[in-house]
Scaffold this motif. Structure first.
Motif, PDB file in Angstrom:
ATOM      1  N   LEU A 203      41.449  28.718  37.808  1.00 16.16           N
ATOM      2  CA  LEU A 203      40.389  29.671  38.145  1.00 16.16           C
ATOM      3  C   LEU A 203      40.935  31.087  38.197  1.00 16.16           C
TER       4      LEU A 203
ATOM      5  N   PRO B 103      38.531  33.846  33.282  1.00 21.82           N
ATOM      6  CA  PRO B 103      37.428  34.695  33.789  1.00 21.82           C
ATOM      7  C   PRO B 103      36.287  33.868  34.373  1.00 21.82           C
ATOM      8  N   ILE B 104      36.633  32.964  35.278  1.00 23.35           N
ATOM      9  CA  ILE B 104      35.660  32.067  35.909  1.00 23.35           C
ATOM     10  C   ILE B 104      35.832  32.171  37.412  1.00 23.35           C
ATOM     11  N   ASP B 105      34.735  32.063  38.141  1.00 27.09           N
ATOM     12  CA  ASP B 105      34.807  32.109  39.597  1.00 27.09           C
ATOM     13  C   ASP B 105      33.945  31.011  40.196  1.00 27.09           C
TER      14      ASP B 105
ATOM     15  N   ASP C  79      42.141  34.916  44.787  1.00 31.25           N
ATOM     16  CA  ASP C  79      42.416  36.313  44.464  1.00 31.25           C
ATOM     17  C   ASP C  79      43.906  36.627  44.543  1.00 31.25           C
TER      18      ASP C  79
ATOM     19  N   ARG D 226      45.285  35.587  41.454  1.00 30.56           N
ATOM     20  CA  ARG D 226      44.890  36.531  40.398  1.00 30.56           C
ATOM     21  C   ARG D 226      45.818  37.743  40.360  1.00 30.56           C
TER      22      ARG D 226
ATOM     23  N   THR E  67      45.166  39.164  36.637  1.00 30.83           N
ATOM     24  CA  THR E  67      43.763  39.053  36.212  1.00 30.83           C
ATOM     25  C   THR E  67      42.794  39.563  37.285  1.00 30.83           C
TER      26      THR E  67
ATOM     27  N   TRP F 283      39.759  41.544  36.119  1.00 33.81           N
ATOM     28  CA  TRP F 283      38.896  40.978  35.079  1.00 33.81           C
ATOM     29  C   TRP F 283      37.476  40.793  35.607  1.00 33.81           C
ATOM     30  N   ARG F 284      36.512  40.967  34.727  1.00 37.65           N
ATOM     31  CA  ARG F 284      35.142  40.588  35.050  1.00 37.65           C
ATOM     32  C   ARG F 284      35.034  39.077  34.928  1.00 37.65           C
ATOM     33  N   ARG F 285      34.366  38.462  35.894  1.00 37.75           N
ATOM     34  CA  ARG F 285      34.354  37.012  35.944  1.00 37.75           C
ATOM     35  C   ARG F 285      32.923  36.476  35.968  1.00 37.75           C
TER      36      ARG F 285
END
Length: 439
Positions: A170, A174-176, A229, A232, A237, A240-242
């Motif tokens: 995750l 780019p996944i949340d 986070d 991340r 990352t 990044w937009r997720r």
């Protein structure tokens, strides 16, 4: 220090915690016997790494194991997440613990049991995993033998397996998670702190520290989103937009994970894992810290002590893709064989007739190759036979390519390029084959 106390038996020595603890205690100078049902080749360090059918061992066999090695401390890291083929939570967390306790009683010397459990209370237990874990704790508390029950939070280690691997994925993609899951309490613990606690206990007489139950986790409360986070930050990352997956997609993934477990796979995303994730991981490490003097590492110290290497990034990105690779190969072989056998049989047989194959060979070859393709797909679908199925698929694909080059060379230049596409399919099977290992 009593010499017997330095002889430690680690049960479940192939798992994430069990393997680390085994290696760490040996590095500290303890004599450690590591036992697991199956050890990877890289985990076999010598004569004290044993492959034994732990779950099928009765009380006398367990007692004999303890006596033969003069064990003074037993570290039980054995556990399963969910009921399924080859996995029975009650058998592992309750019935095995009962046999182990009886085996310890039958030994002539005092043995301390260090039992790895889970955080939480009986009032919040809602899965077979958690309820049977708690039943095992109760049996230990009532046994009268010296014990320490350790309840680690979310375990962070250099290695990644199961849920820890999924969280890294995750963080690397780019996944949340859905907002509700992101805000779940989720206190982590460093693997080194777990090992240091077990070593601290092993150095002490069983009567000195006895009948303790400790939560092992960082003191500061954090959420699951905070943990992801932090990873991340490590993967680079964080900006990044997720895409936040909808809740239904998370539940669907868990159901598909349950389905794959019926085929022998052990996916991290199953209904029990999601239920435990939503319950959260929280507790109070005050008693543990006070007794041992250990200051638990924070998630920033655990994950942020080094930036992710290229192998970290590759693993995190490939981990969730592995399931898609296996599923696509199963569908590829089963569906292609089914189409040739049922839907487009005349067209498949017509290819052979148009290239001069004897009529008496057309039907057997068409049916035989179709059934072979479907069989390869079924073999890949089951974890136990997946490697054999992938190797068979590679050999069959090469056979098709070579056979076509000799007998039907014009198929290599047909507009849809069916034979040309066989090459990438072989590469995909090679990728699946080299990523089959879980530990």
């Amino acid at each position: 220090m009593n010499a017997d106390i330095r002889k430690i038996l680690v049960l479940g020595a192939s798992g994430l915690i069990g393997r680390f603890v085994t290696d760490d205690l040996r590095a500290r100078g303890f004599r450690v016997v590591g036992v697991a049902r199956k050890l990877a080749a890289s985990q076999k360090d010598g004569a004290l790494d044993l492959e034994l059918p732990i779950m099928s061992m009765d009380t006398p066999a367990l007692a004999r194991l303890l006596r033969d090695h003069g064990i003074g401390v037993v570290v039980n890291c054995v556990g399963v997440l969910q009921d399924g083929p080859g996995s029975d939570t009650a058998a592992v967390h309750r019935e095995f613990v009962a046999r182990l306790l009886q085996a310890i009683r039958e030994c002539r010397h005092m043995i301390r049991l260090v039992h790895i459990s889970i955080p939480g209370t009986a009032g919040t237990d809602a899965t077979s995993f958690s309820t049977t874990k708690r039943e095992g704790e109760r049996l230990i508390a009532e046994s009268g033998i010296p014990y320490a029950i350790l309840r680690p939070g979310f375990v962070v280690a250099l290695a990644a397996y199961g849920g820890s691997a999924m969280l890294r994925s995750l963080a690397a993609l780019p996944i949340d998670l859905p907002p509700a899951e992101r805000h779940t309490p989720f206190q982590p613990v460093a693997m080194e702190d777990i090992a240091a606690t077990i070593a601290w206990l092993a150095e002490r007489d069983p009567g000195e520290v006895n009948a303790v139950t400790w939560d092992l986790m960082q003191e500061q409360p954090v959420t699951l989103g905070d943990v992801i986070d932090q990873f991340r930050e490590v993967f680079g990352t964080i900006r990044w937009r997720r895409f936040a997956m909808p809740t239904f997609l998370l539940d669907l993934g868990a159901r598909l994970g349950d389905l794959s477990s019926l085929l022998g796979w052990v996916p991290p995303m199953r209904t029990t894992a999601i239920a435990e994730l939503r319950r959260g991981v929280s507790g109070s490490p005050a008693d543990w810290m006070s007794a041992t003097g250990i200051i638990p590492k924070t998630i920033g110290q655990m994950a942020g002590r080094r930036m992710a290497t290229i192998q970290d990034k590759w693993f995190a990105r490939l981990f969730p893709i592995k399931a898609l690779v296996i599923a696509s190969l199963v569908l590829f072989w089963v569906v292609s064989g089914f189409i040739a056998l049922v839907i487009s049989y005349d067209a498949a047989a017509g290819i052979l007739r148009s290239h001069g194959f004897p009529p008496w060979l057309v039907d057997p070859i068409t049916v035989g190759t179709s059934l072979m393709d479907m069989s390869i797909g079924v073999l890949i679908a089951f974890r136990r036979t997946a490697a054999f199925g992938l190797i068979a698929g590679i050999i069959a694909s090469l056979g098709y390519m070579i056979g076509a080059a000799i007998l039907t060379p014009d198929l290599w230049i047909e507009p849809l390029g069916a034979l040309v596409k066989t090459g990438p399919a072989i590469v995909l099977m090679l990728v699946a084959l080299v990523t089959l290992d879980n530990r």
